[in-house]
Design a protein around this motif. Structure first.
Motif, PDB file in Angstrom:
ATOM      1  N   PHE A   1     -11.601 -68.645  85.371  1.00 38.94           N
ATOM      2  CA  PHE A   1     -10.798 -67.524  84.365  1.00 38.94           C
ATOM      3  C   PHE A   1     -11.687 -65.935  83.916  1.00 38.94           C
ATOM      4  CE2 PHE A   1      -9.568 -65.353  80.612  1.00 38.94           C
ATOM      5  CZ  PHE A   1      -8.335 -64.404  81.316  1.00 38.94           C
ATOM      6  N   ALA A   2     -12.996 -66.770  83.793  1.00 40.76           N
ATOM      7  CA  ALA A   2     -14.063 -65.942  83.166  1.00 40.76           C
ATOM      8  C   ALA A   2     -14.952 -65.860  83.814  1.00 40.76           C
ATOM      9  CB  ALA A   2     -15.027 -67.213  82.226  1.00 40.76           C
ATOM     10  N   ALA A   3     -14.314 -66.277  84.593  1.00 33.62           N
ATOM     11  CA  ALA A   3     -15.871 -65.613  85.902  1.00 33.62           C
ATOM     12  C   ALA A   3     -15.240 -64.135  86.486  1.00 33.62           C
ATOM     13  CB  ALA A   3     -16.060 -66.767  87.421  1.00 33.62           C
ATOM     14  N   ALA A   4     -13.232 -64.598  86.925  1.00 37.64           N
ATOM     15  CA  ALA A   4     -13.081 -63.832  87.265  1.00 37.64           C
ATOM     16  C   ALA A   4     -13.377 -61.915  86.485  1.00 37.64           C
ATOM     17  CB  ALA A   4     -11.940 -64.207  86.792  1.00 37.64           C
ATOM     18  N   VAL A   5     -13.179 -63.045  85.063  1.00 35.59           N
ATOM     19  CA  VAL A   5     -13.136 -61.334  84.246  1.00 35.59           C
ATOM     20  C   VAL A   5     -14.516 -60.892  84.562  1.00 35.59           C
ATOM     21  CG1 VAL A   5     -13.151 -60.441  81.966  1.00 35.59           C
ATOM     22  CG2 VAL A   5     -10.745 -62.384  82.942  1.00 35.59           C
ATOM     23  N   MET A   6     -15.519 -61.300  84.369  1.00 31.51           N
ATOM     24  CA  MET A   6     -16.841 -61.156  84.352  1.00 31.51           C
ATOM     25  C   MET A   6     -16.804 -60.521  86.168  1.00 31.51           C
ATOM     26  SD  MET A   6     -19.320 -64.091  82.024  1.00 31.51           S
ATOM     27  CE  MET A   6     -20.087 -64.060  84.002  1.00 31.51           C
ATOM     28  N   SER A   7     -16.892 -60.229  87.348  1.00 31.59           N
ATOM     29  CA  SER A   7     -16.541 -60.538  88.671  1.00 31.59           C
ATOM     30  C   SER A   7     -15.573 -59.420  88.226  1.00 31.59           C
ATOM     31  CB  SER A   7     -16.360 -60.678  89.392  1.00 31.59           C
ATOM     32  OG  SER A   7     -17.108 -62.157  89.686  1.00 31.59           O
TER      33      SER A   7
ATOM     34  N   ILE B   1     -21.210 -64.781  90.805  1.00 36.13           N
ATOM     35  CA  ILE B   1     -20.980 -65.107  89.618  1.00 36.13           C
ATOM     36  C   ILE B   1     -19.391 -65.733  90.177  1.00 36.13           C
ATOM     37  CG2 ILE B   1     -19.590 -64.387  87.090  1.00 36.13           C
ATOM     38  CD1 ILE B   1     -21.006 -61.725  87.295  1.00 36.13           C
ATOM     39  N   ALA B   2     -18.798 -65.173  90.708  1.00 40.22           N
ATOM     40  CA  ALA B   2     -17.698 -65.924  92.172  1.00 40.22           C
ATOM     41  C   ALA B   2     -18.154 -67.239  92.270  1.00 40.22           C
ATOM     42  CB  ALA B   2     -16.710 -64.197  92.528  1.00 40.22           C
ATOM     43  N   CYS B   3     -18.943 -66.669  92.813  1.00 43.20           N
ATOM     44  CA  CYS B   3     -19.233 -68.167  94.225  1.00 43.20           C
ATOM     45  C   CYS B   3     -19.895 -69.707  93.127  1.00 43.20           C
ATOM     46  CB  CYS B   3     -20.202 -67.557  94.964  1.00 43.20           C
ATOM     47  SG  CYS B   3     -19.296 -66.463  96.781  1.00 43.20           S
TER      48      CYS B   3
ATOM     49  N   GLN C   1     -11.769 -59.398  98.121  1.00 42.74           N
ATOM     50  CA  GLN C   1     -12.785 -60.353  98.495  1.00 42.74           C
ATOM     51  C   GLN C   1     -13.402 -61.194  97.129  1.00 42.74           C
ATOM     52  OE1 GLN C   1     -14.343 -59.513 101.396  1.00 42.74           O
ATOM     53  NE2 GLN C   1     -12.616 -57.636 102.256  1.00 42.74           N
ATOM     54  N   THR C   2     -12.938 -60.641  96.146  1.00 44.92           N
ATOM     55  CA  THR C   2     -13.289 -61.742  94.663  1.00 44.92           C
ATOM     56  C   THR C   2     -11.974 -62.579  94.625  1.00 44.92           C
ATOM     57  OG1 THR C   2     -15.125 -60.379  93.779  1.00 44.92           O
ATOM     58  CG2 THR C   2     -14.391 -62.027  93.028  1.00 44.92           C
ATOM     59  N   LEU C   3     -11.282 -61.800  93.791  1.00 47.06           N
ATOM     60  CA  LEU C   3      -9.982 -62.851  93.853  1.00 47.06           C
ATOM     61  C   LEU C   3      -9.354 -64.005  94.598  1.00 47.06           C
ATOM     62  CD1 LEU C   3      -7.755 -60.136  91.332  1.00 47.06           C
ATOM     63  CD2 LEU C   3      -9.627 -62.264  90.827  1.00 47.06           C
TER      64      LEU C   3
ATOM     65  N   GLU D   1     -11.849 -81.881  82.839  1.00 46.02           N
ATOM     66  CA  GLU D   1     -12.328 -81.939  84.048  1.00 46.02           C
ATOM     67  C   GLU D   1     -11.650 -80.106  84.482  1.00 46.02           C
ATOM     68  OE1 GLU D   1     -15.440 -82.181  84.820  1.00 46.02           O
ATOM     69  OE2 GLU D   1     -15.311 -83.834  83.710  1.00 46.02           O
ATOM     70  N   VAL D   2     -10.336 -80.477  84.621  1.00 42.21           N
ATOM     71  CA  VAL D   2      -9.493 -79.359  85.313  1.00 42.21           C
ATOM     72  C   VAL D   2      -9.555 -77.956  84.446  1.00 42.21           C
ATOM     73  CG1 VAL D   2      -7.370 -78.569  86.447  1.00 42.21           C
ATOM     74  CG2 VAL D   2      -8.490 -81.080  86.166  1.00 42.21           C
ATOM     75  N   ALA D   3      -9.503 -79.062  83.212  1.00 43.91           N
ATOM     76  CA  ALA D   3      -8.852 -77.741  82.271  1.00 43.91           C
ATOM     77  C   ALA D   3     -10.689 -76.855  81.914  1.00 43.91           C
ATOM     78  CB  ALA D   3      -9.089 -77.733  80.759  1.00 43.91           C
ATOM     79  N   ALA D   4     -11.368 -77.054  81.966  1.00 40.69           N
ATOM     80  CA  ALA D   4     -13.323 -76.777  82.020  1.00 40.69           C
ATOM     81  C   ALA D   4     -13.190 -76.078  83.458  1.00 40.69           C
ATOM     82  CB  ALA D   4     -13.877 -77.526  82.027  1.00 40.69           C
ATOM     83  N   GLY D   5     -12.941 -76.598  84.625  1.00 37.81           N
ATOM     84  CA  GLY D   5     -12.594 -75.630  85.606  1.00 37.81           C
ATOM     85  C   GLY D   5     -11.941 -74.422  85.752  1.00 37.81           C
TER      86      GLY D   5
END
Length: 175
Positions: A148-154, A114-116, A56-58, A139-143
């Protein structure tokens, strides 16, 4: 959507039957239903985590949104509406398991939100990189960092939620 369940009890009943079928032996989430039926908390937690985080998330939130169209946000909104309609406590004994499951839902929703949020940030960063001269790679790197951070936190939130859900459903609700 929960109010809709009160207003349209037949729709609520149909959605509850649909969700039950998904977790039954013939449904696509039968492995989750089987894990809970086994009474094995670790197996149930891992099956829940696999569905909630990996699928569902990844896959269905982050990966399908990588091309700059936030389809994962739309999918998650649909999932929230379906869950709200299904979880409307209008039937006898329907709310008895919600005492513990409401905490699970709050944690799961947090992981999905968080993922959304990250998908929306990614979309904005990607469009900005495509339309503004200079700093495109930044911009791409920041995105990517946000995704990545959201994937880990989620993942962390959904791991705790999966374990809590398995423990409460197996030991307290069904036990």
């Amino acid at each position: 959507a929960m109010v809709g369940g009160f207003e349209f009890p037949e729709a609520n009943y149909q959605v509850v039957q649909y969700v039950s079928d998904i977790f039954s032996r013939s449904g696509e989430l039968a492995y989750v239903g089987d894990a809970y039926a086994s009474g094995d908390i670790l197996r149930a937690a891992l099956a829940t985590f696999n569905n909630n985080y990996v699928t569902q998330t990844l896959i269905m939130t982050i990966f399908i949104s990588l091309f700059g169209i936030p389809l994962g946000v739309v999918k998650t909104l649909g999932s929230f509406l379906l869950a709200g309609l299904a979880l409307s406590p209008i039937w006898v004994d329907g709310a008895s398991g919600y005492v513990f499951h409401s905490a699970t839902m709050a944690m799961e929703f947090e992981g999905y939100i968080i993922a959304c949020f990250a998908v929306l940030v990614w979309t904005i960063r990607l469009y900005h990189a495509l339309t503004v001269a200079g700093g495109r790679m930044r911009e791409v790197a920041a995105g990517v960092q946000v995704l990545f951070a959201a994937a880990v936190m989620s993942g962390m939130v959904l791991a705790v939620a999966a374990l809590y859900e398995a423990v409460t459903l197996i030991l307290l609700v069904r036990g």
